[in-house]
Every structure is written in C-alpha cells, then in structure tokens.
Design a protein around this motif. Structure first.
Motif, mmCIF file in Angstrom:
data_model
loop_
_atom_site.group_PDB
_atom_site.id
_atom_site.type_symbol
_atom_site.label_atom_id
_atom_site.label_comp_id
_atom_site.label_asym_id
_atom_site.label_seq_id
_atom_site.Cartn_x
_atom_site.Cartn_y
_atom_site.Cartn_z
ATOM 1 N N GLU A 1 17.937 8.061 9.139
ATOM 2 C CA GLU A 1 18.254 8.694 10.422
ATOM 3 C C GLU A 1 18.258 10.217 10.263
ATOM 4 O O GLU A 1 17.709 10.948 11.080
ATOM 5 C CB GLU A 1 19.631 8.191 10.889
ATOM 6 N N TYR A 2 18.860 10.696 9.183
ATOM 7 C CA TYR A 2 19.010 12.143 9.010
ATOM 8 C C TYR A 2 17.661 12.817 8.769
ATOM 9 O O TYR A 2 17.371 13.873 9.324
ATOM 10 C CB TYR A 2 19.968 12.450 7.850
ATOM 11 N N TYR A 3 16.833 12.218 7.935
ATOM 12 C CA TYR A 3 15.563 12.861 7.595
ATOM 13 C C TYR A 3 14.416 12.439 8.511
ATOM 14 O O TYR A 3 13.272 12.823 8.284
ATOM 15 C CB TYR A 3 15.188 12.575 6.135
ATOM 16 N N GLY A 4 14.728 11.606 9.512
ATOM 17 C CA GLY A 4 13.677 11.189 10.422
ATOM 18 C C GLY A 4 12.681 10.233 9.796
ATOM 19 O O GLY A 4 11.505 10.205 10.148
ATOM 20 N N MET A 5 13.144 9.454 8.830
ATOM 21 C CA MET A 5 12.267 8.472 8.197
ATOM 22 C C MET A 5 12.283 7.185 9.029
ATOM 23 O O MET A 5 13.248 6.911 9.738
ATOM 24 C CB MET A 5 12.762 8.166 6.770
ATOM 25 N N PRO A 6 11.221 6.381 8.937
ATOM 26 C CA PRO A 6 11.234 5.120 9.688
ATOM 27 C C PRO A 6 12.363 4.210 9.185
ATOM 28 O O PRO A 6 12.651 4.187 7.987
ATOM 29 C CB PRO A 6 9.867 4.508 9.383
ATOM 30 N N SER A 7 12.990 3.462 10.109
ATOM 31 C CA SER A 7 14.149 2.659 9.699
ATOM 32 C C SER A 7 13.719 1.472 8.844
ATOM 33 O O SER A 7 14.527 0.857 8.172
ATOM 34 C CB SER A 7 14.936 2.194 10.921
ATOM 35 N N ASP A 8 12.418 1.151 8.840
ATOM 36 C CA ASP A 8 11.945 0.075 7.962
ATOM 37 C C ASP A 8 11.280 0.654 6.704
ATOM 38 O O ASP A 8 10.369 0.063 6.138
ATOM 39 C CB ASP A 8 10.973 -0.843 8.711
ATOM 40 N N TRP A 9 11.759 1.798 6.297
ATOM 41 C CA TRP A 9 11.209 2.502 5.129
ATOM 42 C C TRP A 9 11.112 1.591 3.908
ATOM 43 O O TRP A 9 10.103 1.571 3.189
ATOM 44 C CB TRP A 9 12.089 3.714 4.822
ATOM 45 N N LEU A 10 12.166 0.815 3.674
ATOM 46 C CA LEU A 10 12.217 -0.009 2.466
ATOM 47 C C LEU A 10 11.137 -1.105 2.509
ATOM 48 O O LEU A 10 10.495 -1.389 1.508
ATOM 49 C CB LEU A 10 13.618 -0.620 2.345
ATOM 50 N N GLU A 11 10.951 -1.702 3.689
ATOM 51 C CA GLU A 11 9.913 -2.727 3.832
ATOM 52 C C GLU A 11 8.529 -2.101 3.621
ATOM 53 O O GLU A 11 7.660 -2.672 2.979
ATOM 54 C CB GLU A 11 9.975 -3.388 5.211
ATOM 55 N N ARG A 12 8.349 -0.911 4.196
ATOM 56 C CA ARG A 12 7.069 -0.217 4.013
ATOM 57 C C ARG A 12 6.838 0.090 2.531
ATOM 58 O O ARG A 12 5.725 0.017 2.035
ATOM 59 C CB ARG A 12 7.054 1.119 4.755
ATOM 60 N N TYR A 13 7.917 0.464 1.861
ATOM 61 C CA TYR A 13 7.833 0.786 0.440
ATOM 62 C C TYR A 13 7.343 -0.431 -0.334
ATOM 63 O O TYR A 13 6.426 -0.358 -1.140
ATOM 64 C CB TYR A 13 9.210 1.235 -0.042
ATOM 65 N N ARG A 14 7.949 -1.570 -0.017
ATOM 66 C CA ARG A 14 7.566 -2.788 -0.726
ATOM 67 C C ARG A 14 6.089 -3.106 -0.510
ATOM 68 O O ARG A 14 5.348 -3.357 -1.463
ATOM 69 C CB ARG A 14 8.429 -3.950 -0.226
ATOM 70 N N THR A 15 5.676 -3.066 0.756
ATOM 71 C CA THR A 15 4.266 -3.337 1.062
ATOM 72 C C THR A 15 3.365 -2.320 0.366
ATOM 73 O O THR A 15 2.325 -2.673 -0.203
ATOM 74 C CB THR A 15 4.033 -3.252 2.595
ATOM 75 N N GLY A 16 3.773 -1.060 0.420
ATOM 76 C CA GLY A 16 2.986 0.000 -0.200
ATOM 77 C C GLY A 16 2.802 -0.237 -1.684
ATOM 78 O O GLY A 16 1.691 -0.117 -2.218
ATOM 79 N N ILE A 17 3.873 -0.620 -2.371
ATOM 80 C CA ILE A 17 3.803 -0.863 -3.815
ATOM 81 C C ILE A 17 2.897 -2.065 -4.101
ATOM 82 O O ILE A 17 2.091 -2.053 -5.025
ATOM 83 C CB ILE A 17 5.217 -1.107 -4.400
ATOM 84 N N GLU A 18 3.025 -3.099 -3.271
ATOM 85 C CA GLU A 18 2.206 -4.298 -3.482
ATOM 86 C C GLU A 18 0.720 -3.968 -3.399
ATOM 87 O O GLU A 18 -0.100 -4.562 -4.075
ATOM 88 C CB GLU A 18 2.554 -5.377 -2.443
ATOM 89 N N ARG A 19 0.354 -3.004 -2.560
ATOM 90 C CA ARG A 19 -1.073 -2.724 -2.308
ATOM 91 C C ARG A 19 -1.687 -1.728 -3.288
ATOM 92 O O ARG A 19 -2.893 -1.495 -3.240
ATOM 93 C CB ARG A 19 -1.234 -2.172 -0.903
ATOM 94 N N VAL A 20 -0.880 -1.112 -4.130
ATOM 95 C CA VAL A 20 -1.418 -0.073 -5.029
ATOM 96 C C VAL A 20 -2.454 -0.670 -5.979
ATOM 97 O O VAL A 20 -2.229 -1.728 -6.555
ATOM 98 C CB VAL A 20 -0.269 0.576 -5.843
ATOM 99 N N THR A 21 -3.573 0.004 -6.104
ATOM 100 C CA THR A 21 -4.617 -0.467 -7.024
ATOM 101 C C THR A 21 -4.718 0.462 -8.231
ATOM 102 O O THR A 21 -4.183 1.573 -8.219
ATOM 103 C CB THR A 21 -5.999 -0.477 -6.345
ATOM 104 N N LYS A 22 -5.431 -0.020 -9.228
ATOM 105 C CA LYS A 22 -5.655 0.770 -10.433
ATOM 106 C C LYS A 22 -6.350 2.091 -10.086
ATOM 107 O O LYS A 22 -6.010 3.155 -10.610
ATOM 108 C CB LYS A 22 -6.519 -0.059 -11.380
ATOM 109 N N ALA A 23 -7.336 2.009 -9.177
ATOM 110 C CA ALA A 23 -8.075 3.215 -8.793
ATOM 111 C C ALA A 23 -7.137 4.221 -8.116
ATOM 112 O O ALA A 23 -7.235 5.428 -8.338
ATOM 113 C CB ALA A 23 -9.226 2.851 -7.860
#
Lengths: 730, 508
Positions: free
Chosen positions: A425-447
């Motif tokens: 809320e304070y930094y204006g981040m999306p409230s589902d930041w943690l879920e996005r983080y998880r998805t983001g990490i799952e999608r990271v490739t070697k490249a």
C-alpha cells in the motif's frame, strides 16, 4: 533435476559404526523401529514427499476514512495482544544538506519527547506500567510508528498513540539527550570496520553529497533546532498520507471504530505530492582504501550502481541470479570464498533494487590482511564468471526450488501478511505482489538469467573499497589500479572564521599536526623561501574531462595574497579573464565584464589560498590549525594525513611520510552536480628558485578524474603590471 | 548493502539471555494448562528426548536441537572445539556430500596422518624447517586429494532445495543448538538429516573450515572493540571456571587442534541422553513419533557426560582491566552471581530490569537523562552462560564529553541505592506486569518457542519451568532485592572493564 547423486554405499555406515564398537546398539535401535511401517531411507534421494496441504490466509480488510486515512485490519485471536503500525510519507531523502539528521531526530522525538498531554517521563511511565510500547522513527523514505499492547489496554494506549503521531511535545531536554546520543555515535563511527565500509561504500556508490550517502555530522546535528523538528513534523504527518495497520485480538469492526474515534476528526492539510529523489546511475570506479590499523582483517566491498527497480520484469530473473551468486552455502561466492578457500567467515553479493528506485550491485566480505588481494581477485573472478559462465540449468533449478519450496514461509502468519500489505500500500505495489513474484520466478529461463547477469553486472565499472591495515597485505592494492586513500577523519564542528577552534580534538593530534606541517615547509624549500613568496605566477595547461572527451585550456595565474588574483584562460569557447581585487571580483570575456557572485568570489579566493606555498605561509595565522588525522596512501606512497582549517576552509592534506612533500589535498569543491569533495593529487616536484614545487595536479571526484593540470612555468615574485588586478582595465 | 549468510556462530555474548530466563505472569497457569494438552514429551530408549508442540496455522514446523555441550567442556589446547564441531555438523555424512565414500574415507585417514606428522614436526623444541615444509606440502597434497571426493555444501543444498529456511546453528559457553524450519510435508527429511548428521558425521574439509573459524574470530572478536574487551574481561573475572575461555577459541588452539581431537570430542558429548529436540508447528505427535523412533532410534546409546568439576571460587578481590585503544571509551562492571537454577534467579531479574530496562529505568533516568554522562546503559545476567555461576553485567556507553570515571561514579551511586533502599511499589509492579506480557509475546513464533522449550528442558529437566517461573517472579519482594543487591554489588565481587581512548594505541 540432475544433481550429482551421492554414491550410495550400503555397508559403509555400518562399518563406520562397527569401528566404534557400537554395532549391537545400532541393531537394537533398528529392531525397536515399528514393524510394517516403511524403514528409514538410506539416501536423501529416496525420500518421497506428500503434497503440502493447501493453505492461505485472508488479506486484511481495507477502509478509507473520509479524511483519507487508510486503515488495514487483520484479526488474529491466538494471543491477547493488539498492535498498530503506521506509515507516513516522509523521509531523510528530503533533507537539506545543512540539516542532515533532522528527519531521524523528528522521528525519534515524536515518541521520546512526549505529547502535548503527557510530558516525556509521564508518557514513559504510562506505557511501561502497562508493558506497552510505542516507538516512532523516520527512515530514508518512510515514517513509521508502532504500538504493541495487551488487549485490555488497547483503547487507552491508542489515544496516546494518536497524540504521539499528531501532537508531539518535542520536549527540549529530550532533544538534548538525543543530540548527545547522536554525537556519541559520530565520535564512534570509526570504531567498527564494517560500519566504515558500509558508510564509505555508499559514498562511492551514490556520491558523498547525495542524500543516499550523506551522514550526520557534528555541524549538521548542531544546526538543527526544535523549530526544525516542529516544522518537519507538521509537513510530514497528514491523514491523507498515512496508513494504519491493526493486527491482533480484536474484531475488524471494533478496530475501525476505535481508529475512527481517535483519528476521525483529524483534518487533512493541503494536498501535497511527496516525491523522493532518485539515485544517479553512475558511481565511482577504481581502488579506494580507508586505513584502520587496529583490526585483524581487511573489510572489502566491491561493486557499482546497478539499474534495476523491483517493478521491472527483469526483477525475477535477477532474484534467481542473486540466489545462484550468494543465496546460501551452495551459492558460488560462498562455495568459493568460504568453503573451498577458507578466506572468510561471511561473504555476500547481489544486485540490489527497490520498488521505486535503483540500488548498487555489491559484494562484501572480510578476510585476514594477508589474503586481501587474493580475496579481491576471487570476488572479481566470480563476478566475471557469472557473466562468462552464466548459471547452469542445475544451478537455476536449485535456486528456483529453494525460492518456491520455501514460499509458504512468506505468508505463514497473519502478522506477516498484514506487514506485506502495508508495504504494498505504501509503495504503490500491486496487492498480489507475492503471487506475481511466484509466477515470475516459475517462468525464469536460463537465457533470462544469462541476459540479466550481463546487463546488471559490469566488472569494468567496479569500485573496490578496502578498510583495514596497510601493512601485511599479500600484494599491494595498487595491483588493482591507482589507489585513492579516503579521509575518514571525523570533521569537527565548523569553526567560525577568525575564531580559534573552540574544541581542539586533542592536544596530541594538534602537536603531531604542527610537526607534519613544519616538515612540509622544509620539503617545499624551507621557511625562509616559503615565506618570501609574495606573488606567484604560473603558466599551465589544464585538461578537463567533459562527457566522453577532454577539453584543453591554457591558463596563466597570478596570485598575490591575501586577496588579489588574476586568471587568464584561453579555452575552446574563447578567452576569459577573472580578476579578484579585495571586495571586487569580475569576469571579463568577449561578452563583456560581469561581476562574480559573492560565492564565486569566495570560491576563487579559497582556491588561491589552497595554493601550496600560500597555504603553508598561513601556518602562523590565528585562523590556521592542523591536526594529525591518521595514515593513508597516495598512489602507493604512504602519507600522513593532516586535517587543516584555514580561515573558513577545511581540508585534509596528505604529506609523504618519507619526504614531507604534500601529495594530496582533499577539500570541498565544485563538482558537475554541485559542491562535493575534490581530491587534488600533486606530483612532478621540480626546483623553482629556492623552492621545490609540484608541476602536476590531478583533480578527481569519487575516484573519477575531472581535470589534470601541467604547470609549464613558475615565476616567484615577478614584476606585476600596474593594472594587473584592476577590474576595469582590459 | 546486502550482507548475507552470517551463519553458524553465536559464541557472542548475549545480555538478552537474562530476559530469556525471565518471563511469565498471571495468565501463565492457564497457558501452562493449554500447552500441556498440546505438548508431548517423547523419550527414546537411547535417551534422546523430543518435545512436540502442536500448533494450528500454516503447514510448517520449526525445530531446535540443543546439545548439552559448549566451550565450558573444553580445556586449554582444544578451546574452540565445541564451536568447530558445530561447523563440521554441516559437512555431511557417508551418504551425503561425497562422490565415493569408500575412497574418501581412506583419503581422510591419510590426510589426518599427514597433518599429525606435520604437527609433530613443528611442535618440537627446535623444528627442522626443511622437514616441516616438506610435511606441510605433503599435507596440502593430501588435502587436495581428499577434496576431490567432496560434493561441497551438500547438507545445506538439500535443506535449501526442499524449502528449509533459517538453517543455522549456534554455540555458546554451555550449549550447541541446531535449527531450521521446513514445510510439514518434508518432516521425514528433517528426521533423516538430523539423525544422520549425528549418527555418522564426516569431518570432511576440516582444515579449510578451521581457516573459516579463524576468520570468524578475527571478524567478531579481534576487529571489534567490544569483542576484545569482553574476551579480556571474562579471562580476568574468572579464576578457575572454564567460562573464562572464549567460545570461539584461542587463536593458537585454532591453529593446532586436529580432526582427531574433534572426533574424540564428538563421541564424548554427542550422545542421545545429552540431546533434546523441540518440534513446534502444524504437526501431529501421533503421526511424527513413529518417524522419530525410526530415525533417531538408530543413534547409539552412550553415557551422559560427567558434570564439570571446577567451581568458581569466591572472588575476594576487586579486579580491573583496561584496554588502551584507538576506539572510544566503554565502561563495564561485572559481578559474580549464582547459576540461573538458584532460587534467587528472579530477584536478579528484578534488579536488572529496575536498573536497566526501558526509559523508566534508574540508569537511563540518572546516567543518560539527568547527569548526561552516558548515552546508553545495559544491565543483565547471563555472561557468558547461565548454567553455572556467571556474571551479572552493567555496560555503559559514555557520552562524548564524559569520562569512564564519571560514568563509574554515577553508576556506583545507583548500585549502592539498590542495596540500601527499597525499590518503589511502582517499580515492582512494573516488573510483574512486564513478566506476564513478555511471556505472552514470546509465544507467537514456532522457532522462538522451540528454542525456549529446549533451553528450559536442558537446564531444568522440565519445560514447564518456562511457565512456572511466573509465580517465582510474582513472589519477589523489596527485601529480596535489597538482600541480593547488597551481596552482589560488593567491591570484592567486582571486575571493571574499560576501554580508554588512546590515539596511538591498539595497532595489531
């Protein structure tokens, strides 16, 4: 996943135990195990894990009061406690340079200084009698207030919490107590090598004068008055820019009602948008050292400013990269520096980022003095290797598993979930930041990881900082490039012009400073020769760094202290003459004659006064003082540092320990973005008349060369044309 | 600046230990009842004790294993060994961390033989330098040979890969504690790793790790003014008890002790009857006990190590130690006090809190606010441990323009007042209220609870003492405080430690 499978040796552990003569007991232990159930496994790879039960905690409720105050509530009835956390939009990044420390002091004194209703000690008793706490603070980009209380005292303490936020007393006696604590910590700021390294590395990364690196000084803390705190508080605390988060053994309805009762009639001020400054993406390069002889190690920092914000899509790949580089014992830095080579106890390194701003890439460790160069080399090699040999599939999979398998710990408690939502809320981040983080990490490739390694880590831009003793290193630091010695002496409070220093740091340092200055006089040609110079004329060529290139400027300088100076410049854009004569100062150019601003005049006179001959002439003046300030190095040469105050000017002079020649002068000067510390290094000493003067001067800021001066001709006491200092003559 | 991985340590002194022993309150009886319902004590035939506390919440659990051994079990020559073994407990087993254990085992035996030969050669009265150099070279070659079989950090790798967090361990003067947290579906992994590491630890990379520990000593003791002062203070305050020894060890011992020493130490102290593990989280005792039996039941039974013989004699002399250094002044007074098991323990807590906790405390009011000679004052027992008679410490940070002598004078007045006048009703009431709140606040986290449970179980033999301590705190009277303060704050029971600033001093 294709990890190396540990070779399984079925009989081996029994043999080992048998050799201890304990086999019978082990067998007894095995027999005691329940029958029918599966036996214990032999290797970790044989373990099969059931799925983790689904688990999720609710988000907090969010209510906005009519005055703009945002209230988050998370019920948690396990323990009879309630806590409230507040964030309000302010921070030390907004401080002006002459009042560094005002935000932090305002933050601590909101609580420590009492409220309008309760004097400080009454407030202390009120809270401690209830085993309750309220604490406040202001960090670099956020103000915080937190209370924790046994449930039955919630309403009483909340009222006081409201007063602490809105109606602090700022008791003068408490401000004085806090000021003394800050002064004590300034006096102690060089006791711990880690804190020296952290502080100086920030300066190299962000620029010494940037709000991200500035530190509180005696002068800045003394410049702060109670009125400053009152003004800062009035500006910083407003319901429309404040968030409250309530957690604990209370219902949402009760919490919102109680908050509304205490904060509901709080009127918002005029609408203001608070904007924090952003760091510059450039940072110092080269080798820097701070000499500290009373420690057993070199504390090392290596890095540069990186360009990532956590809001950028690269953030996820960078987290995987960081995990591979230094995420744990299996990370590259840890395996090499600690496990394999035994060089250090702690080591770290990662690309930093915040949601709203960039941060440095930094590696850090500390090692015995005798393995300093080896450790620096190892760190740099690992940084290069993560680009040249980007993380393998196996490394990436390990990093990703580690992040994802421990994911449950990110939201295992209600307090944690609430704290995260408060931050979003304070930094204006999306409230589902943690879920996005998880998805983001799952999608990271070697490249991705290979790409971000090359994008965010650039060994050619590294600054290397070493804090520790200079003697006993395996190889000199100059192996890694020219070494700048940082002045870490603690500036005494500013001394008013024409007044002797009121609090000399200590008599021994003053005596040692005198001796060193006399030594420098001798090296320059002796007191008679030095004091005999009334006028000095220099012809020189200056090469000034401009963008990617250099501009060459020819110049003639005529100095006649105390207050006359003439400088003729022929630069690519035309000829310019600066004349200072007493109170008058002008600049003549093709565009006519323009008066210099008083500050420019001051600056020019100060430059003249820093000319070595005239600086040393000042040694008998009542406004001159010199204190020994430790040891350092210029290039590879050991120097004794002397902190000099002369008129209103303060500088640190590096005097060659062997020859007495002045090799460096560190003082305030004009940088591309404003006033900053400029390091001038002197070389090419040659005899001139009865003197021996440097004919080369190099100026740099934070390790970046700004200007090189070659003196082509020096004249002592030349004849001076009658109109040389006449501002009207052309 | 991210500074990762400060792990495996904590021989650092902790004033906080005092407050660990000081908790509880009116609600405690009720809490104890609810905890007794949810807590299962399970002791294996080999003597290993488990405390399993069932809590609702996320599907995770934390554990803490406390081994009843610390640097107090060391003698000169092997100081630092308890802590060194703690580091070795992360090096794996015959089935974790090796490429070929059969051959690695041989290589490790040869390595140790080479080290012992080198050690013997350099320890003689007049070493033959050429021979020492040759043996050192041979040892280095064997070290390289053994390293070829190692899969580095395999233990950490598994824990981290499977989602473990907070993996670490700590050693202090009287205990070695291992801990981390895992998702509940990985419970068997915990049982496997934690039984294996103590069933057959392999001392691979021993001598590299010894180098790491030397760096730890340089970083945390030798390069910190407070580290240097505390080491000297302990060495001076204790005449006989091994509490005088630094947990990290003397540098000379770190340079000389061997893998064989570490193995001997391990066999003597890592026996199941000397170990307690608390498991706290969303687990069911009924479900996990068979797993614990299966894995930890394999540990061979051994004799509980004999208790320490040496008892610190009464001090009977005022002692002072002064470090003249480049660092700024610091002032410490240390007084001998009994073990935490002594009936007066809550009285010492009351003295520590009334003197030094919070802004209403006497030292803050007097030294910091009124006389302005100090900017900070801390008070507490627990140095360097609590199991045996130890030190009660007062530490003050002098203001910039104040001297240690001024601090000493102001402090003395407050300590004397404690012994000569009753504390106020308010002060006593505040102490009791805080005790209750402290207990409640300490019950929130799985890992915090696990570590408290093993501490009380190991020290007192019964985890319930954590809750029973409440009544003992409630019972503290003003007369108790005067009586204990009068016997504590005697000049002959005092060791003063100072750092005096000397701009030319302290070069290493």
């Amino acid at each position: 996943m294709s990890t190396q499978t540990p070779t399984s040796c079925p009989g081996s552990h029994l043999r080992l135990v048998a050799s201890l003569g304990l086999i019978g007991l082990v067998l007894a232990g095995l027999l005691a195990a329940p029958r029918g159930a599966f036996a214990q496994v032999a290797t970790v790879d044989e373990l099969k894990y059931p799925p983790l039960p689904a688990f999720s905690l609710p988000r907090p409720t969010r209510t906005v009061l009519p005055n703009g105050l945002v209230v988050l509530v998370m019920e948690d009835h396990e323990l009879p406690l309630v806590s409230v956390s507040a964030r309000f939009r302010t921070g030390s990044l907004l401080e002006s340079p002459d009042k560094v420390g005002v935000a932090g002091l305002t933050g601590s004194q909101m609580r420590a200084g009492g409220t309008e209703a309760l004097a400080p000690d009454a407030l202390d008793r009120f809270l401690e009698d209830r085993a309750a706490s309220i604490e406040t603070g202001i960090g670099d980009d956020a103000g915080t207030a937190a209370m924790s209380v046994l449930k039955e005292d919630f309403k009483d303490v909340l009222r006081v919490f409201g007063d602490v936020l809105r109606r602090p007393r700022f008791d003068p006696a408490r401000i004085e107590v806090a000021r003394r604590a800050i002064e004590a910590s300034i006096a102690r700021q060089n006791d711990n090598p880690g804190s020296i390294a952290t502080r100086e590395f920030r300066k190299l990364m962000y620029g010494a004068d940037s709000p991200f690196a500035r530190t509180v000084t005696y002068a800045s803390i003394r410049a702060i008055t109670r009125d400053d705190l009152v003004a800062w508080h009035a500006k910083a605390v407003d319901p429309a820019r404040t968030i409250l988060a309530v957690h604990g053994d209370i219902t949402t309805a009760e919490a919102v009602a109680a908050i509304t009762e205490v904060f509901g009639e709080w009127k918002p001020g005029p609408k203001v948008t608070v904007t924090f400054p952003e760091p510059s993406p450039s940072s110092a390069t080269g080798v820097h050292e701070a000499v500290k002889t009373d420690v057993a190690q070199s504390t090392i920092r290596i890095g540069h400013m990186a360009s990532l914000k956590s809001s950028h899509p690269d953030y996820y790949a960078v987290q995987v990269l960081n995990e591979v580089l230094s995420g744990g014992f299996t990370s590259r830095l840890f395996s090499t520096v600690r496990t394999e080579k035994g060089l250090a106890y702690s080591v770290g390194g990662s690309v930093g980022s915040a949601y709203t701003r960039i941060a440095p890439f930094a590696m850090s460790t500390s090692t015995k003095t005798g393995s300093t160069a080896e450790t620096i080399e190892t760190l740099i090699a690992e940084a290069r290797r993560i680009i040249a040999e980007p993380p393998t599939d196996e490394e990436i999979e390990r990093a990703r598993q580690s992040i994802l398998n421990s994911f449950i710990f990110n939201s295992a408690t209600r307090a944690q979930v609430l704290a995260q939502q408060l931050q979003y809320e304070y930094y204006g981040m999306p409230s589902d930041w943690l879920e996005r983080y998880r998805t983001g990490i799952e999608r990271v490739t070697k490249a991705d990881v290979a790409r971000v390694a090359a994008k965010y880590i650039d060994p050619s831009r590294f600054a290397i900082l070493v804090v520790g003793p200079t003697d006993g290193r395996d190889r000199p630091l100059s192996t890694f490039g020219p070494v700048k010695t940082l002045d870490i002496s603690i500036p005494e409070p500013g001394v008013p012009a024409n007044a002797p220093a009121s609090t000399p740091p200590d008599a021994a340092a003053a005596a040692a400073g005198r001796v060193l200055i006399e030594k420098a006089v001798v090296a320059l040609g002796g007191s008679e020769a030095v004091d005999g110079v009334k006028v000095l004329r220099e012809e020189l060529v200056a090469r000034v760094v401009q963008g990617d290139g250099e501009a060459e400027i020819q110049s003639t300088m005529l100095l006649a202290p105390p207050d006359r100076l003439r400088q003729e410049l022929s630069a690519p854009m035309g000829a310019v003459t600066v004349i200072v004569s007493g109170e008058t100062a002008v600049m003549q150019s093709a565009r006519g004659v323009m008066p210099l601003a008083p500050s420019q005049r001051e600056q020019t006179i100060r430059q003249g006064r820093r000319s070595l001959v005239f600086l040393l002439q000042g040694r008998a003046a009542p406004t001159f003082s010199a204190f020994a300030a430790g040891e350092g190095r210029v290039g590879g040469t050991p120097v004794s540092l002397v902190r000099v105050q002369y008129h209103d000017d303060t500088m640190t002079v590096g005097i060659d320990t062997a020859t007495g020649r002045i090799l460096s002068l560190l003082a305030k000067g004009q940088g591309p973005t404003g006033p900053t510390e400029v390091l001038m290094e002197f070389a090419d000493y040659r005899p001139v008349g009865g003197l021996v003067l440097p004919h080369s001067r190099t100026s740099s800021i934070d390790g970046r060369r700004m200007q090189s001066v070659s003196v082509t001709r020096v004249e002592l006491n030349p004849s001076v044309p009658a109109d040389a200092f006449d501002p009207q003559a052309r | 600046m991210v500074f990762n991985c400060v792990r495996r340590h904590v021989w650092a002194f902790a004033l906080a230990v005092a407050s660990l022993i000081g908790v509880a309150g009116p609600a405690a009886a009720q809490d104890l009842a609810s905890f007794e319902k949810r807590l299962t004590v399970h002791t294996l035939p080999n003597g290993y004790t488990f405390l399993i506390l069932e809590r609702d919440g996320a599907p995770v659990f934390s554990f803490a294993t406390r081994v009843d051994v610390g640097s107090a079990q060391e003698v000169p020559g092997i100081t630092g060994l308890a802590h060194m073994f703690e580091h070795m407990a992360f090096k794996g087993t015959p089935r974790l961390g090796t490429r070929d254990y059969e051959r690695e085992k041989v290589a490790l035996e040869e390595l140790e033989a080479a080290y012992q030969a080198y050690e013997r050669a350099r320890a003689v009265f007049k070493p033959d330098q050429a021979e020492v150099d040759r043996l050192l070279k041979e040892f280095k070659a064997k070290q390289e040979a053994a390293r070829a079989f190692v899969i580095p950090n395999a233990f950490d790798d598994v824990v981290s890969r499977e989602g473990g967090v907070g993996l670490n361990a700590s050693t202090d003067a009287e205990a070695t504690t291992y801990y981390y947290s895992l998702p509940t579906n990985k419970f068997e992994l915990f049982a496997y790793l934690e039984s294996e590491r103590f069933l057959h630890p392999v001392f691979r990379e021993f001598y590299q790790e010894r180098d790491v520990v030397m760096e730890e000593r340089r970083q945390r003791t030798e390069s910190q003014p407070i580290g240097r002062l505390i080491e000297r203070l302990l060495a001076t305050a204790f005449l006989a008890h091994p509490y005088k020894q630094p947990t990290v060890g003397y540098m000379s011992d770190l340079q000389r002790f061997t893998m064989t020493d570490a193995e001997r130490f391990f066999r003597q102290y890592y026996v199941p009857s000397n170990m307690v593990t608390a498991i706290v989280g969303n687990v069911k005792a009924k479900e996990v006990i068979p797993i614990l039996d299966r894995y930890f039941g394999r540990l061979p039974k051994g004799d509980k190590p004999a208790p320490l013989r040496t008892i610190e004699p009464p001090q009977q002399a005022e002692i002072s130690v002064t470090l003249r250094e480049r660092a700024q002044p610091l002032y410490i007074e240390a007084y001998h006090k009994p073990s935490a098991l002594h009936p007066d323990e809550p009285v010492y807590d009351a003295i520590a809190e009334i003197l030094g906790r919070g802004r209403t405390s006497r030292l803050y009011r007097s030294l910091v606010e009124q006389q302005k000679v100090a900017v900070q004052a801390q008070v507490g027992g627990g140095l360097p441990g609590v199991k045996y008679p130890h030190l009660f410490l007062v530490l003050a940070v002098p203001a910039r323009d104040a001297s240690n002598d001024q601090v000493a004078k102001a402090l003395q007045a407050e300590l004397t007042r404690m012994a000569e006048e009753d504390v106020t009703d308010d002060e006593l009431a505040r102490f009791r209220t805080r005790a209750k709140a402290d207990l409640v606040r300490s019950l929130g986290s799985n890992s915090g609870l696990a570590s408290q449970l093993v501490t009380y179980q190991t020290l007192t033999g019964d985890w319930r003492e954590l809750f029973r301590y409440v009544q003992r705190m409630e019972a503290v009277t003003k007369a108790d405080i005067r009586r204990v303060a009068a016997s504590l704050f005697r000049a002959n029971n005092r060791t003063v430690g100072r750092i005096e600033h000397d701009a030319t001093g302290g070069t290493q």
